[in-house]
Design an enzyme around this catalytic site. Structure first.
Site, short mmCIF file in Angstrom:
data_model
loop_
_atom_site.label_atom_id
_atom_site.label_comp_id
_atom_site.label_asym_id
_atom_site.label_seq_id
_atom_site.Cartn_x
_atom_site.Cartn_y
_atom_site.Cartn_z
N ASP A 1 -1.35 -0.14 2.04
CA ASP A 1 -1.47 0.76 3.19
C ASP A 1 -1.01 0.06 4.47
O ASP A 1 -0.71 -1.14 4.48
CB ASP A 1 -2.92 1.22 3.34
N TYR B 1 -6.61 -8.50 -4.79
CA TYR B 1 -6.71 -8.27 -3.36
C TYR B 1 -7.75 -9.23 -2.77
O TYR B 1 -8.78 -9.50 -3.39
CB TYR B 1 -7.13 -6.83 -3.06
#
Length: 343
Positions: free
Chosen positions: A105, A177
């Protein structure tokens, strides 16, 4: 009527000079079966040669996502794929399509995001002449040359040749992540802007680690996906979810650096998979200093925060799943959410 071995001609018998007045049709002899088979084989070989001229490359990239509107290409906004495709186009002289393994994102950084691209090397001096594929090191240096003319926030770190059926997204084995949380009442350093989540409250690390043990594994993560998620099923397997405390540094170590750091700590301590292994031995005393008040810090010296790193690893994630997991862990760490509520 006369017969020609190559074609049939209709003669007008009323003509005085007995010359053909019109041709009704021309019938060319059909090629033999073997001739047709040979032509088809030659066409297949030519098609295979054309296919071999296109080389698929596996490309690893790193970027600072602050000024990107995500990784996927968009018509108007600046994106990672859009900038990367533009650099490749300038290099090879024709449009290319870049496929990323993971979608990020806006504002999300990447230590190593992997993608693939198909390139056909065509001579710029002799248009139409197809040349042998570029060496991976040439691709990396050339694309980085054009990327550096942008904002300098995107870079190719590695390039490999892969088979034509390799797909960066569908062949990905896992995705990892990292989230950095800086805990402390002091304002966030300018060098940490857009690099970490500043949490003014004190974080309870053991409680957060206990919550990780509850959330890791095969579960229905319906509560951990945002509206607009296109996944057919909310069932996911979370292979790793951990929180460790590390020394605060503006430089965030890559995956390879972190693995090397853990190995060094394991060799020195024999601590196995202990979460504190990521803290170097010589710096362990600094953790207590960071936890203490920053009062009395010498003039001109930076005031530090406690730095916690959340690691989430899985084959695939739901839309916004990781950030929602981190939000729950933060709430557990501040005491706003208990572990049974988090499960």
């Amino acid at each position: 009527m006369t017969h020609n071995p190559k074609h049939t001609v209709e003669i007008d018998e009323c003509s005085d000079n007995n010359r053909p007045s019109k041709i009704s049709k021309i019938e060319y002899p059909n090629p033999s079966y073997h001739d047709g088979e040979q032509e088809e084989e030659e066409e297949q070989k030519e098609g295979m040669n054309q296919h071999r001229r296109i080389q698929r490359y596996l490309v690893a990239i790193e970027y600072i996502g602050t000024h990107f509107s995500g990784s996927q290409k968009q018509l108007t906004d600046r994106t990672v794929v859009g900038v990367l495709e533009e650099a490749f186009c300038k290099f090879v002289g024709q449009p290319v399509s870049v496929i990323c393994s993971s979608r990020t994102d806006a504002g999300v950084h990447a230590l190593s995001n992997v993608c693939h691209v198909d390139i056909e090397r065509i001579s710029k001096r002799k248009p139409g002449e197809v040349l042998p594929p570029h060496e991976p090191v040439v691709v990396r240096r050339a694309v980085n040359h054009f990327l550096q003319k942008q904002n300098g926030d995107l870079m190719v770190i590695d390039v490999r040749c892969v088979p034509s059926d390799f797909h960066a997204r569908y062949k990905a084995q896992e995705r990892t992540y990292f989230y950095r949380l800086l805990s402390g009442s002091e304002p966030l350093s300018t060098l940490e802007k857009d690099r970490a989540w500043h949490v003014p409250e004190e974080l309870n690390l053991p409680a957060m680690q206990e919550a990780c043990r509850v959330l890791v594994g095969h579960h229905d993560f319906s509560s951990f996906r945002a509206a607009g998620c296109q996944a057919k099923s909310p069932i996911r397997t979370l292979d790793e979810l951990s929180v460790v405390e590390v020394i605060q540094s503006p430089y965030f170590p890559s995956v390879m650096d972190r693995e090397r750091q853990i190995k060094v700590a394991d060799d020195l301590h024999g601590c196995g998979s202990n979460a504190e292994a990521v803290i170097p031995v010589s710096s362990s005393a600094r953790i207590d200093k960071v936890r203490a008040s920053n009062e009395g810090v010498g003039f001109g010296k930076r005031r530090y925060h406690r730095c916690l790193v959340v690691t989430a690893r899985a084959r695939a994630f739901l839309y916004h799943q990781v950030r929602l997991l981190v939000g729950v862990l933060k709430a557990v760490g501040t005491g706003n959410l208990t572990i049974p509520d988090g499960s």
